[in-house]
Design a protein around this motif. Sequence first.
Motif, mmCIF file in Angstrom:
data_model
loop_
_atom_site.group_PDB
_atom_site.id
_atom_site.type_symbol
_atom_site.label_atom_id
_atom_site.label_comp_id
_atom_site.label_asym_id
_atom_site.label_seq_id
_atom_site.Cartn_x
_atom_site.Cartn_y
_atom_site.Cartn_z
ATOM 1 N N LEU A 169 53.527 -24.943 79.541
ATOM 2 C CA LEU A 169 52.210 -24.159 79.687
ATOM 3 C C LEU A 169 51.424 -24.653 78.553
ATOM 4 O O LEU A 169 51.776 -24.811 77.232
ATOM 5 C CB LEU A 169 52.709 -22.619 79.331
ATOM 6 C CG LEU A 169 53.387 -21.850 80.496
ATOM 7 C CD1 LEU A 169 54.836 -22.502 80.889
ATOM 8 C CD2 LEU A 169 53.365 -20.513 80.266
ATOM 9 N N ARG A 197 47.393 -21.941 81.093
ATOM 10 C CA ARG A 197 47.454 -20.358 80.641
ATOM 11 C C ARG A 197 46.802 -19.985 79.314
ATOM 12 O O ARG A 197 47.175 -20.576 78.420
ATOM 13 C CB ARG A 197 49.041 -20.041 80.452
ATOM 14 C CG ARG A 197 49.191 -18.271 80.060
ATOM 15 C CD ARG A 197 50.453 -18.448 79.865
ATOM 16 N NE ARG A 197 51.049 -16.875 79.492
ATOM 17 C CZ ARG A 197 50.705 -16.408 78.242
ATOM 18 N NH1 ARG A 197 50.481 -16.993 77.252
ATOM 19 N NH2 ARG A 197 51.188 -15.008 77.775
ATOM 20 N N PRO A 298 61.840 -13.161 79.869
ATOM 21 C CA PRO A 298 62.260 -13.978 78.712
ATOM 22 C C PRO A 298 63.606 -14.056 78.287
ATOM 23 O O PRO A 298 64.327 -13.271 78.173
ATOM 24 C CB PRO A 298 61.239 -13.630 77.556
ATOM 25 C CG PRO A 298 61.350 -12.033 78.000
ATOM 26 C CD PRO A 298 61.302 -11.954 79.535
ATOM 27 N N SER A 302 59.930 -14.957 71.638
ATOM 28 C CA SER A 302 58.817 -16.063 71.882
ATOM 29 C C SER A 302 57.685 -15.852 71.001
ATOM 30 O O SER A 302 57.484 -14.916 70.695
ATOM 31 C CB SER A 302 58.291 -15.958 73.222
ATOM 32 O OG SER A 302 57.025 -16.550 73.554
ATOM 33 N N ASN A 303 57.146 -17.022 70.297
ATOM 34 C CA ASN A 303 55.950 -16.981 69.740
ATOM 35 C C ASN A 303 54.539 -16.824 70.296
ATOM 36 O O ASN A 303 53.817 -16.650 69.724
ATOM 37 C CB ASN A 303 55.926 -18.288 68.797
ATOM 38 C CG ASN A 303 57.051 -18.095 67.669
ATOM 39 O OD1 ASN A 303 57.369 -17.088 67.155
ATOM 40 N ND2 ASN A 303 57.593 -19.316 67.134
ATOM 41 N N THR A 304 54.907 -16.804 71.474
ATOM 42 C CA THR A 304 53.670 -17.141 72.275
ATOM 43 C C THR A 304 53.409 -15.865 72.999
ATOM 44 O O THR A 304 52.137 -15.442 73.200
ATOM 45 C CB THR A 304 53.878 -18.276 73.755
ATOM 46 O OG1 THR A 304 54.184 -19.445 73.170
ATOM 47 C CG2 THR A 304 52.571 -18.344 74.540
ATOM 48 N N LYS A 305 54.338 -14.999 73.360
ATOM 49 C CA LYS A 305 54.233 -13.700 73.980
ATOM 50 C C LYS A 305 55.244 -12.583 73.356
ATOM 51 O O LYS A 305 56.231 -12.965 73.186
ATOM 52 C CB LYS A 305 54.047 -13.853 75.322
ATOM 53 C CG LYS A 305 53.805 -12.686 76.312
ATOM 54 C CD LYS A 305 53.855 -12.919 77.456
ATOM 55 C CE LYS A 305 53.618 -11.614 78.390
ATOM 56 N NZ LYS A 305 53.334 -11.543 79.840
ATOM 57 N N PHE A 307 57.658 -9.488 73.537
ATOM 58 C CA PHE A 307 58.528 -8.851 74.402
ATOM 59 C C PHE A 307 59.465 -7.801 73.750
ATOM 60 O O PHE A 307 59.959 -8.077 72.639
ATOM 61 C CB PHE A 307 59.406 -9.890 75.137
ATOM 62 C CG PHE A 307 58.528 -11.059 76.045
ATOM 63 C CD1 PHE A 307 58.182 -10.527 77.248
ATOM 64 C CD2 PHE A 307 58.527 -12.061 75.625
ATOM 65 C CE1 PHE A 307 57.463 -11.524 77.960
ATOM 66 C CE2 PHE A 307 57.811 -13.190 76.232
ATOM 67 C CZ PHE A 307 57.034 -12.450 77.398
ATOM 68 N N ILE A 330 62.421 -19.508 80.896
ATOM 69 C CA ILE A 330 61.213 -19.565 80.122
ATOM 70 C C ILE A 330 61.632 -18.308 79.080
ATOM 71 O O ILE A 330 62.223 -17.507 79.334
ATOM 72 C CB ILE A 330 60.019 -19.189 80.851
ATOM 73 C CG1 ILE A 330 58.727 -19.290 80.074
ATOM 74 C CG2 ILE A 330 60.205 -17.652 81.787
ATOM 75 C CD1 ILE A 330 57.600 -19.304 80.739
ATOM 76 N N GLY A 331 60.950 -18.714 77.920
ATOM 77 C CA GLY A 331 60.882 -17.733 76.688
ATOM 78 C C GLY A 331 61.743 -18.283 75.559
ATOM 79 O O GLY A 331 62.793 -18.337 75.378
ATOM 80 N N GLY A 332 60.842 -18.688 74.650
ATOM 81 C CA GLY A 332 61.383 -19.083 73.186
ATOM 82 C C GLY A 332 62.523 -20.243 73.386
ATOM 83 O O GLY A 332 63.318 -20.402 72.458
ATOM 84 N N ALA A 350 60.658 -23.857 81.113
ATOM 85 C CA ALA A 350 59.252 -23.781 81.130
ATOM 86 C C ALA A 350 58.995 -23.525 79.683
ATOM 87 O O ALA A 350 59.666 -22.571 79.077
ATOM 88 C CB ALA A 350 58.618 -22.806 81.946
ATOM 89 N N VAL A 351 58.175 -24.308 78.960
ATOM 90 C CA VAL A 351 57.998 -24.039 77.346
ATOM 91 C C VAL A 351 56.661 -24.034 77.056
ATOM 92 O O VAL A 351 55.773 -24.783 77.835
ATOM 93 C CB VAL A 351 58.704 -24.958 76.604
ATOM 94 C CG1 VAL A 351 60.286 -24.756 76.947
ATOM 95 C CG2 VAL A 351 58.330 -26.345 76.901
ATOM 96 N N SER A 352 56.301 -23.412 76.167
ATOM 97 C CA SER A 352 54.926 -23.468 75.691
ATOM 98 C C SER A 352 54.939 -24.042 74.193
ATOM 99 O O SER A 352 54.843 -25.233 74.076
ATOM 100 C CB SER A 352 54.242 -21.935 75.586
ATOM 101 O OG SER A 352 52.966 -22.149 75.249
ATOM 102 N N ALA A 353 55.324 -23.133 73.044
ATOM 103 C CA ALA A 353 55.332 -23.498 71.855
ATOM 104 C C ALA A 353 56.126 -24.603 71.371
ATOM 105 O O ALA A 353 55.807 -25.659 70.675
ATOM 106 C CB ALA A 353 55.693 -22.572 70.915
HETATM 107 C C1 LIG Z 1 54.322 -16.518 79.391
HETATM 108 C C2 LIG Z 1 55.700 -16.088 78.934
HETATM 109 N N1 LIG Z 1 56.484 -15.461 79.872
HETATM 110 C C3 LIG Z 1 57.887 -15.332 79.612
HETATM 111 S S1 LIG Z 1 58.111 -16.099 78.135
HETATM 112 C C4 LIG Z 1 56.509 -16.626 78.055
HETATM 113 C C5 LIG Z 1 55.875 -17.627 76.924
HETATM 114 C C6 LIG Z 1 56.633 -18.802 77.035
HETATM 115 O O1 LIG Z 1 56.226 -19.275 75.848
HETATM 116 P P1 LIG Z 1 57.250 -20.093 74.778
HETATM 117 O O2 LIG Z 1 57.988 -21.141 75.188
HETATM 118 O O3 LIG Z 1 56.548 -20.523 73.405
HETATM 119 O O4 LIG Z 1 58.276 -18.910 74.376
#
Ligand SMILES: Cc1ncsc1CCOP(=O)(O)O
Length: 380
Positions: A169, A197, A298, A302-305, A307, A330-332, A350-353
Amino acid sequence: MTYDKNSGDDHRPNLPPSSGEQLAALRILDANFNRVSEGLRVVEEYCRFALEDRHLAQNAKEIRHDIGHLAAGISPETLAKARETLRDVGTGVTLGSEKTRAGILDVVIASTKRVEQSLRAIEEYAKLGYPQLSAAAKQLRYRAYTLARAMLLTDHHRQQMAKRLLYVLIDGRASDAEFASLVRMLVEARVDVLQLRDKRLTDRQLLEKAQLLKSLVEQFAPAGAEETAERPLLVMNDRPDLALLARLDGVHVGQDELPVDAVRKIVGPEMLVGVSTHSIEQARQAVLDGASYIGCGPVFPSNTKQFGSFVGTEFLAQVAAEIQLPAFAIGGITLENLPQVTAAGFSRVAVSAAVSSAADPATAARLLKTELLAAAARQA
Ligand SMILES: Cc1ncsc1CCOP(=O)(O)O
Ligand SMILES: Cc1ncc(COP(=O)(O)OP(=O)(O)O)c(N)n1
Ligand SMILES: [Mg+2]
């Protein structure tokens, strides 16, 4: 409950009880109850042994049992009498096309059609004296249709997502130049799916960023990469309208956004539609709704969102055991806690940070992908 004419069932037409027409209708009902059960058995076996999807197999079984209950509404004596009375001229009549099938999918598609046709025949002929049965057959036809769609989509999406393990993401970054630099690194690091996103952007900015993403990926991916899965699939978060306008590959929606059928009315049947799930019930529903893949989380803080609660790896294990639709944890998720995710039977994340905020996103992505490939090989 029985649907026989002398059972007190309501709204009966004025047919004489022994009329030839009604006997014929009963024989048609009888034949179609058998046909629909046989067809559903073929569907169930496909879900169980070819798709290896316990949830869809269970769904087929439940529909088959409900059809059994429906048939039991007509007393066996009545059916037996009808069977003896007329000779079945259709026995032994087979079309050449019924004798051979090109492949397993052909077999199951033919059975699916037979199930739907037989339920339609039950629905129509039951109108001659069994209106409640007719209405129940109509409901079952819808359920069979939903199952067939989910089954065929599961197969299609599984193929489309087969080797796609790492989903990243990304936000729009502080500038287009920064965005382009991140996208280039992620394409080169062979990230499999990229989701745009960014909750800060206006609709107009989001559309422009999505269009930029599309053109950057076309520019950075090797020629002909689409067919060889060498370019990432591009997904828009939350917004089917923008996914369509920017001609991305898919859209991802959460439990509070549009449901899959509404999304499909906007984006059509081909586009990927991902759905966030937080429980096994939601995951099962997403399969039946025709989602292309699910996000499961999640899992960790997570540092992105932010919960309030987390599904943990137990939920992942449940999904891995039951659901064949591609599923991304997904999530942290980080390289450090990834072993907990893969131990639960997942090889997609699925990862963001962990990538987008890493000092070196390309290396972070490559390391994750290597681990995921190893997990997928172990789980195969
Ligand atoms: C949008 C979202 N929805 C569930 S976890 C999440 C964030 C995912 O980002 P990260 O991988 O940084 O925790
Ligand atoms: C792959 C993937 N999985 C889950 C989500 C979360 O979606 P949602 O619950 O709608 O939350 P937001 O991302 O909209 O805040 C996702 N985006 N991607
Ligand atoms: Mg959302």
